[in-house]
Design a protein around this motif. Sequence first.
Motif, PDB file in Angstrom:
ATOM      1  N   PHE A 171       0.830  -1.195   0.000  1.00 23.71           N
ATOM      2  CA  PHE A 171       0.000   0.000   0.000  1.00 23.71           C
ATOM      3  C   PHE A 171       0.870   1.252   0.000  1.00 23.71           C
ATOM      4  N   CYS A 172       1.914   1.268   0.832  1.00 23.99           N
ATOM      5  CA  CYS A 172       2.795   2.444   0.899  1.00 23.99           C
ATOM      6  C   CYS A 172       3.455   2.704  -0.453  1.00 23.99           C
ATOM      7  N   ALA A 173       3.910   1.635  -1.110  1.00 24.61           N
ATOM      8  CA  ALA A 173       4.586   1.810  -2.400  1.00 24.61           C
ATOM      9  C   ALA A 173       3.636   2.355  -3.465  1.00 24.61           C
ATOM     10  N   SER A 201       2.477   9.260   6.866  1.00 23.20           N
ATOM     11  CA  SER A 201       2.012   8.358   7.927  1.00 23.20           C
ATOM     12  C   SER A 201       0.512   8.508   8.168  1.00 23.20           C
ATOM     13  N   ALA A 202      -0.041   9.684   7.849  1.00 20.97           N
ATOM     14  CA  ALA A 202      -1.486   9.881   8.018  1.00 20.97           C
ATOM     15  C   ALA A 202      -2.270   8.962   7.081  1.00 20.97           C
ATOM     16  N   ALA A 203      -1.789   8.781   5.853  1.00 18.05           N
ATOM     17  CA  ALA A 203      -2.470   7.873   4.916  1.00 18.05           C
ATOM     18  C   ALA A 203      -2.393   6.435   5.402  1.00 18.05           C
ATOM     19  N   LEU A 234      -4.866   1.671   7.125  1.00 13.69           N
ATOM     20  CA  LEU A 234      -4.459   0.414   7.745  1.00 13.69           C
ATOM     21  C   LEU A 234      -4.859   0.304   9.207  1.00 13.69           C
ATOM     22  N   LEU A 235      -4.993   1.423   9.896  1.00  9.61           N
ATOM     23  CA  LEU A 235      -5.422   1.395  11.295  1.00  9.61           C
ATOM     24  C   LEU A 235      -6.859   1.890  11.356  1.00  9.61           C
ATOM     25  N   ALA A 236      -7.767   1.015  10.991  1.00  8.43           N
ATOM     26  CA  ALA A 236      -9.169   1.409  10.880  1.00  8.43           C
ATOM     27  C   ALA A 236      -9.765   1.675  12.256  1.00  8.43           C
TER      28      ALA A 236
END
Length: 732
Positions: A333-335, A601-603, A608-610
């Motif tokens: 996801f980050c990539a 990091s907000a995205a 990912l941290l629902a």
Amino acid sequence: MDEATFSVSKGCFAFKGDSKENEFETTKYLKSDDARCAERWKLGTEVWNNIEISTNEINSSLQESMFLDLVKYIERSCLPKNAMTGRSEIPTAALMTGVNMPDHAALFVKLKEAVEESIAQSVVILQSKDCSNIKSMMRAIVNQLLGDTGMNTSRTSDAGDEDIASDDLYYMRKKSSTITMSMIVKWYNKVTKPHSHGGSPGKKRKIDDTCFARKPLVIMCQDLEAFPQLVLHDFIIMCSFHAATLPMVLVFGIATSWTDVSQRLLSHSAIVNLSVEKFHAPTASEHLALIIDKVLLTTEQPFKLSGKCLELIVDVFLCHDFSITSFLHALKFCALEHFREQPCSILCTKSLKEAESVISKFTKNDIRLLKSVDSFKRYVASHDKDKQTAISKDAGFKSEIKKCIHDLHVFHSFYFPALHCLHILTSSLPQYPLGKKIRELYHMCYKHDINNHEGFKQAFLLLGVSSRDQLVKHLNNCADTLESFTYEFDDCVDNDVHPNFASAKLHAFVENLEKMDENDPQPDNDEKDEEPENETLETVKYAYQLQERLRNRANKKRIRKMTRFEKIREEAISYLKSFFWQHLQRVQFMPFHEAFYFDSSAAVKRHLLAAPRLAIQTALSNPYQYLPVPSLEGMSYGVIPPNAPDICVAYKLHNECGNIINLYDWMSAFHVITTTNHGEGETNSEENKKVEIDEVTQARFIQAVSELQHLGFVKPTKKKTDHVQRLTWSHS
């Protein structure tokens, strides 16, 4: 009339749908106003494919030794055994897989492939969800052995089952049939029966008595702790009675420990029938450390994570499920988010030539977007006006951006070897001043100036008091680490701090340390610069002056008595400090570092941290975020439009109530809002209060309250009739 749907009586007819899945179209989720977005997405897909290949290689190398040991154990269990008794122990491999449950499915699939290639062709993987009772467990075994899903009930046998009675296969494949272990034994003996080539009766009897020489039936229980205790007990007892005639090996996937399983899940009467040998899968933490070390913190992959994002997804890994699969999903996801959102990620290429070819094709719109990058703005502001004027032109900007990307490639080629070298040097120090894992050191170097960091100073203070053996070991490890990397840009850095020169210099320090004795004194070569021993004290008038003079003289004598080892140690530590100061600078000060580093990091937290409760409350209080209807835009300011979803209206009204809510008052307010025509004022609302609530509005209200109860906002109460209790409280 269609014959498929013709029936004397009314009925429900089911038709098999199209099994072809719709392809996922990524173009729908790309920015339509960005011409380069599709090109960046393609580049991001290529980068992720390279990362995935590297992680698969690491995974295979980690699991190779474990698979090899398991295959050898299954081979040993196939040796002939005495079948005189009607009961025998079952060879059982207890595989300690760890608590990373999402990774176990892929692990057992690979294990099955390894066993099928080497030994057995009949391998069954059982899951607890398919084994609620012994009947369903046997059905799952037969379905996998026959390569069927239970739907084929034809009496025709396959080409490989010519010697087996078609009636037996027909019965075993029927979904409603009851399977016994005797049926499996009969089927397996016919499938694996040895070919007779004549010979004496003694040889024939020898073949019949050595059933364990045949390929065994391997049954794997993927999540043993989740199996019902009674089902597992009955299955083991059943298998033990046929162990003499059916070669069988059990593989238990255990997430906790064998002691816990043997005491809590398996009874003594079941354990005595098992011949258990333990195997350990690589731990998830070791697997994660290798992925970070060999994939993320290297010069091989152009995509990098910022220290904060790496720490965040590692915390998710450590605090949730220890799943490498989940970690790789977060990394993917980050990539892809980086290449989708960041305009300058088009420059995130593995080679410098590819980036230069992309820069030469930049349009004016691309140049305008890249000029708005924060790091480039700071870079331009640090130069004089003449330089700023030259950069503002398109030709000057292209040449400058090529220089910036070249500097970033040079920086990365020396940064990561120096980072690994510093980690090797300090990871064994007491109390780990720079962290125990390399990811901790990377986060520290990304966030702080490492040369002024307190942990860096403390680490070198500890190295300054290390013994000769310890120092030789540290220097050798650092030199070997620097030699393990390849360097492309040899001419872009001073020779004194080049890693190859640094490796040779560290080896020279080691040679000097090994040739000398630790207690050899340093010869006095600077006697002419030192004060004479017989210094006159005629100018001393007070006692404190005499004490200070004597103290200074004692310090000078102590300095003069420094050994050769201490001098070499000081020189080595001083050189290492200058080496790390040169190469471990903060990347944030370099222009266009955003092309390689993902720092949102907000995205990551948002996707990912629902936080389901917060998302539900936001959707109910302000549905405009999910339903782009202009009339719903005012709900965030406290206005409740009549065309809002019923559950949103009920939720807004429920927020205005106390702990106990009167259902009739709540429904009356709901009726007033939903039946009010927008723009007719308060006159119509006063008339609606007097009108009796119709059945449609009552049904809508009941459905909205039921949905709120299902979501956990209200619950029935016995304190008052026709009342509900409120369960949540918020500021919205």
